[in-house]
Design a protein around this motif. Structure first.
Motif, mmCIF file in Angstrom:
data_model
loop_
_atom_site.group_PDB
_atom_site.id
_atom_site.type_symbol
_atom_site.label_atom_id
_atom_site.label_comp_id
_atom_site.label_asym_id
_atom_site.label_seq_id
_atom_site.Cartn_x
_atom_site.Cartn_y
_atom_site.Cartn_z
ATOM 1 N N LEU A 128 11.258 -13.993 7.328
ATOM 2 C CA LEU A 128 12.365 -14.589 8.076
ATOM 3 C C LEU A 128 12.849 -13.680 9.198
ATOM 4 N N GLY A 129 12.341 -12.443 9.254
ATOM 5 C CA GLY A 129 12.648 -11.575 10.377
ATOM 6 C C GLY A 129 13.426 -10.333 10.060
ATOM 7 N N SER A 130 13.807 -10.093 8.818
ATOM 8 C CA SER A 130 14.524 -8.864 8.469
ATOM 9 C C SER A 130 13.548 -7.697 8.392
ATOM 10 N N GLU A 131 14.061 -6.491 8.680
ATOM 11 C CA GLU A 131 13.285 -5.280 8.446
ATOM 12 C C GLU A 131 13.493 -4.893 6.979
ATOM 13 N N VAL A 132 12.471 -5.021 6.188
ATOM 14 C CA VAL A 132 12.606 -4.864 4.741
ATOM 15 C C VAL A 132 11.927 -3.580 4.277
ATOM 16 N N THR A 133 12.665 -2.800 3.485
ATOM 17 C CA THR A 133 12.100 -1.640 2.797
ATOM 18 C C THR A 133 12.219 -1.897 1.300
ATOM 19 N N GLN A 134 11.123 -1.756 0.588
ATOM 20 C CA GLN A 134 11.106 -2.003 -0.859
ATOM 21 C C GLN A 134 10.830 -0.698 -1.583
ATOM 22 N N ILE A 135 11.705 -0.360 -2.526
ATOM 23 C CA ILE A 135 11.592 0.907 -3.260
ATOM 24 C C ILE A 135 11.286 0.620 -4.722
ATOM 25 N N GLU A 136 10.252 1.265 -5.231
ATOM 26 C CA GLU A 136 9.847 1.104 -6.629
ATOM 27 C C GLU A 136 9.565 2.489 -7.211
ATOM 28 N N MET A 137 10.178 2.787 -8.354
ATOM 29 C CA MET A 137 10.010 4.099 -8.980
ATOM 30 C C MET A 137 8.612 4.267 -9.573
ATOM 31 N N MET A 138 8.020 3.174 -10.086
ATOM 32 C CA MET A 138 6.695 3.249 -10.681
ATOM 33 C C MET A 138 5.633 3.456 -9.605
ATOM 34 N N PRO A 139 4.411 3.863 -9.994
ATOM 35 C CA PRO A 139 3.393 4.171 -8.981
ATOM 36 C C PRO A 139 2.854 2.955 -8.235
ATOM 37 N N ARG A 140 3.163 1.750 -8.714
ATOM 38 C CA ARG A 140 2.663 0.554 -8.030
ATOM 39 C C ARG A 140 3.572 -0.634 -8.290
ATOM 40 N N LEU A 141 3.415 -1.660 -7.463
ATOM 41 C CA LEU A 141 4.147 -2.907 -7.646
ATOM 42 C C LEU A 141 3.575 -3.676 -8.830
ATOM 43 N N LEU A 142 4.361 -4.611 -9.363
ATOM 44 C CA LEU A 142 3.893 -5.513 -10.436
ATOM 45 C C LEU A 142 3.136 -4.721 -11.498
ATOM 46 N N ILE A 143 3.826 -3.811 -12.132
ATOM 47 C CA ILE A 143 3.193 -2.833 -13.013
ATOM 48 C C ILE A 143 2.519 -3.473 -14.219
ATOM 49 N N ARG A 144 2.924 -4.699 -14.591
ATOM 50 C CA ARG A 144 2.316 -5.356 -15.751
ATOM 51 C C ARG A 144 0.972 -5.996 -15.421
ATOM 52 N N GLU A 145 0.650 -6.075 -14.137
ATOM 53 C CA GLU A 145 -0.611 -6.692 -13.730
ATOM 54 C C GLU A 145 -1.697 -5.627 -13.574
#
Length: 716
Positions: A431-448
């Protein structure tokens, strides 16, 4: 199979082979025993210790090796030693031999069986851990079941050897007495079939129900103990059959089922009907994702042959559309609709006073106390807000409060790399926002699986999301009106500026304020329930996010059936909640959908598996839609088409997964999917082609070589 197992298996095979090769079974026949009875009796009179020792050793060997003849040995024990001594000797010898057989089966067979049937064996082990002694006792009491088979089957479970031994000794005692007593009259026995009359067999069968009856009695005694301090509070008559606390997915379905079976049901909701899914979760987020996807498609219109598509995004209008969609769906979950269905809907706060009373404080300030046969707690969950220093000072959004935004944040910081965080990060970036995503684990979607996490990260970064994994949030600061978050990675701190912060770190069940503490109902992140969704009070149940183990709307609805039926009909019949095929989907683009095991879980659980993979980039419809990315990955039992789990990454993966959920639920394999006609050209063909890949990898090569020779012969 290791060397020691092979040696033991070889020793057993040699011993059994010698038994049959030398026809040693002739010494364990009724005719032989009757002919030698006098000689054995005389020998026993001369050397009782030697005879008992030899008999004991032979009996243990016969039982441990599962050789035919244990019944004859038991009769011989009665004939030689008499009822008392014979019963004692046979009882201990048979139990020791059975335990050795069980342990041998466990040592030799369990690992290989576990590698092929790990998930099913895990379910069996859980059942044995709970009620193994009861079931083993029941099997031992009924001589219709071959005891040697019980020994071998129990070896595949995790039942403790000492439990197996004492339950076997106790459970086989009745049959031992019958056969030893018959052996005291050995001369009169013409055949083994005459020992157990139909009446006696029937008595044993009835006796076999004793453990089950005992389990019921134990359950009743436990319930009586739990209800003891409330004994004088139990009403003689009840206002309701069922009171449901919470009108989210679990509560609505529970109330609906209760009304459908003509029970008198009250549904209490203190906030909004429809719960989190309608008002804050599934519905608004998917509406937002749809708009964001359209914006992305217009920006990349050249992918569809349109050189340039122009549009002007009005964020306030986007959010008004989201609110309008929620309002359009509201009637499906409204108080008016459920009232017409026969549910008594009350707006207010419910508190459980005792196991049969619920006090309701209505939004208008009134109060009523309802007596009820059963109560279902379906209070849902709230967003988790971390105890991060400075967070309150800078302010934050959650998946509950996000939908009130009408001004688009220029810089959005998303805390959390799970499904909610990924979905909203990608949507706002599109939609046009500047997005920063922070995750403590080594990767996204850690259960996958790792490849899924990598694909998700690539997709989000392609839309402009700055993904920072392995970063721990330390604190928030506000200096001269500038909001920043301080994160740490590799021992170094970093300051990141933002305009709005979204906490997307999962949800925590609502456990407080409903009277659970006063009743002593245990909670540990969720309300603790058994396999029937019952709390320590069998008439108080829980379903949905508050009960776990999954936080999905469809799982809440699934649990609601069990909660409603067990709450209303539990005195007659109870049903264990079935989690054998729970699907879920993360609605990023491309979607990530899964049911059953993935590779990561299969390795952790020690489950043997084969992987079949089909790339969606090869699918005609995906190519036509400019959506040729992703894959279908199916885990199956080695050498078989039985499905252990499926992961789909691609457009409409959540829809495509339904075919596999159906297959797993009803025991259908990949051959059935391959044999099903799929419309061309559709995305659903990916499932058929994945099944085809499995079939290609399991071709009957020997048969095909013969077919090749046959065709060559036909050509002359």
């Amino acid at each position: 199979m290791n060397k020691n197992r092979l040696l033991l298996l070889a020793a057993i095979a040699i011993a059994v082979g010698l038994f049959f090769a030398f026809d040693l079974g002739r010494f364990l026949s009724l005719e032989y025993m009757k002919g030698q009875q006098a000689g054995f009796a005389a020998w026993y009179g001369e050397r009782p210790g030697t005879v008992i020792g030899a008999y004991f050793a032979i009996y243990v060997a016969v039982t441990a090796l599962s050789l035919p003849g244990a019944t004859i040995m038991t009769l011989a024990g009665g004939a030689i030693f008499g009822l008392l001594v014979g019963t004692v000797v046979v009882s201990f010898a048979s139990s020791i031999g059975a335990t050795l057989a069980m342990l041998a089966a466990r040592y030799v067979l369990r690992d290989s069986v576990k590698s092929r049937f790990g998930s099913r064996l895990a379910d069996l082990d859980r059942g044995i851990e709970r009620e193994g002694a009861f079931y083993l006792f029941a099997l031992r009491l009924v001589p219709v079941f071959p005891f040697f088979l019980v020994n071998l089957l129990m070896g595949l479970t995790t039942i403790k050897a000492r439990t197996f031994y004492w339950v076997s000794q106790l459970g086989m005692l009745a049959a031992t007495l019958v056969y030893v007593n018959a052996g005291t009259q050995l001369a009169r026995i013409e055949s083994l079939s005459g020992i157990l009359s139909p009446g006696l067999i029937g008595s044993f069968v009835l006796l076999g129900f004793f453990p089950l009856i005992a389990r019921k009695i134990v359950g009743m005694l436990n319930a009586r103990r739990v209800y003891a301090k409330w004994a004088t509070a139990k009403p003689r008559r009840f206002d309701r059959n069922l009171v449901v606390i919470g009108a989210g997915a679990a509560g609505l379905v529970t109330a609906y089922i209760g009304a459908a079976v003509k029970a008198k049901v009250t549904l209490v909701e203190k906030h909004k009907m429809g719960g989190d899914c309608l008002n804050h979760g599934c519905v608004p987020s998917k509406a937002l994702i749809r708009t964001a996807t359209l914006a992305r498609q217009m920006r990349h219109s050249a992918d569809y042959g349109i050189a340039k598509a122009q549009f002007e995004l009005d964020f306030a209008q986007v959010m008004e559309r989201v609110a309008g969609i929620v309002k359009a769906i509201e009637p499906h979950d409204s108080a008016e609709r459920y009232t017409k269905l026969g549910v008594d809907v009350v707006e207010g706060t419910a508190t459980i006073v005792d196991p049969w009373r619920v006090r309701i404080t209505t939004t208008s300030g009134g109060e009523q106390v309802l007596t009820t046969r059963a109560i279902v707690i379906a209070t849902g969950a709230d967003p988790f807000v971390p105890p991060l220093p400075g967070l309150d000072e800078v302010g934050y959004l959650t998946s509950d409060t996000l939908w009130s935004l009408r001004e688009q944040p220029r810089r959005l910081l998303v805390l959390g790399g799970g499904p909610i965080g990924c979905e909203l990060a990608q949507a706002f970036a599109r939609l046009g926002s500047e997005v920063t995503q922070i995750e403590m684990m080594p990767r996204l979607l850690i259960r996958e699986d790792e490849e899924v996490s990598a694909h998700a990260r690539k997709a989000l970064e392609a839309d402009g999301v700055a993904v920072l994994t392995g970063h721990k949030a330390l604190r928030c600061e506000k200096v001269h009106g500038q909001k920043t978050i301080v994160v740490e990675a590799d021992g170094r701190e970093r300051h990141i500026a933002f305009d709005a912060l979204l906490c997307a770190l999962g949800r925590v069940p609502r456990l407080e304020g409903f009277g659970l503490e006063a009743l002593g109902i245990p909670t540990n992140r969720t309300v603790q329930v058994n396999e029937y969704l019952e709390t320590i009070y069998p008439n108080i149940l829980a379903a949905g996010d508050v009960a776990g183990p999954y936080q999905f709307t469809h799982t809440a609805g699934h649990q609601a059936w069990y909660a409603a039926v067990n709450g209303l009909f539990g005195a007659v019949k109870k049903f264990r909640a079935d989690y054998s095929a729970i699907p879920w989907c993360t609605f990023i683009d491309p979607e990530v959908a899964r049911v059953g095991l993935n590779e990561q879980e299969a390795r952790e659980q020690g489950v043997a598996y084969e992987v079949t993979r089909y790339g969606i980039d090869d699918l005609d419809r995906a190519i036509a839609d400019s959506a040729a990315h992703g894959w279908v990955k199916v885990l199956t039992v080695p050498g078989k088409d039985r499905i252990l789990g499926v992961t789909i990454v691609g457009v409409h993966a959540g829809d495509l997964l339904a075919e596999y959920v159906l297959a797993m639920k009803h025991g259908l394999g990949l051959n059935k999917i391959l044999g099903t006609i799929h419309i061309y050209p559709t995305l659903a063909e990916a499932n058929k082609y994945a099944a085809g890949e499995w079939k290609r990898a399991h071709q009957p090569h020997r048969l095909l070589r013969w077919a090749e020779r046959y065709h060559a012969w036909r050509r002359g």
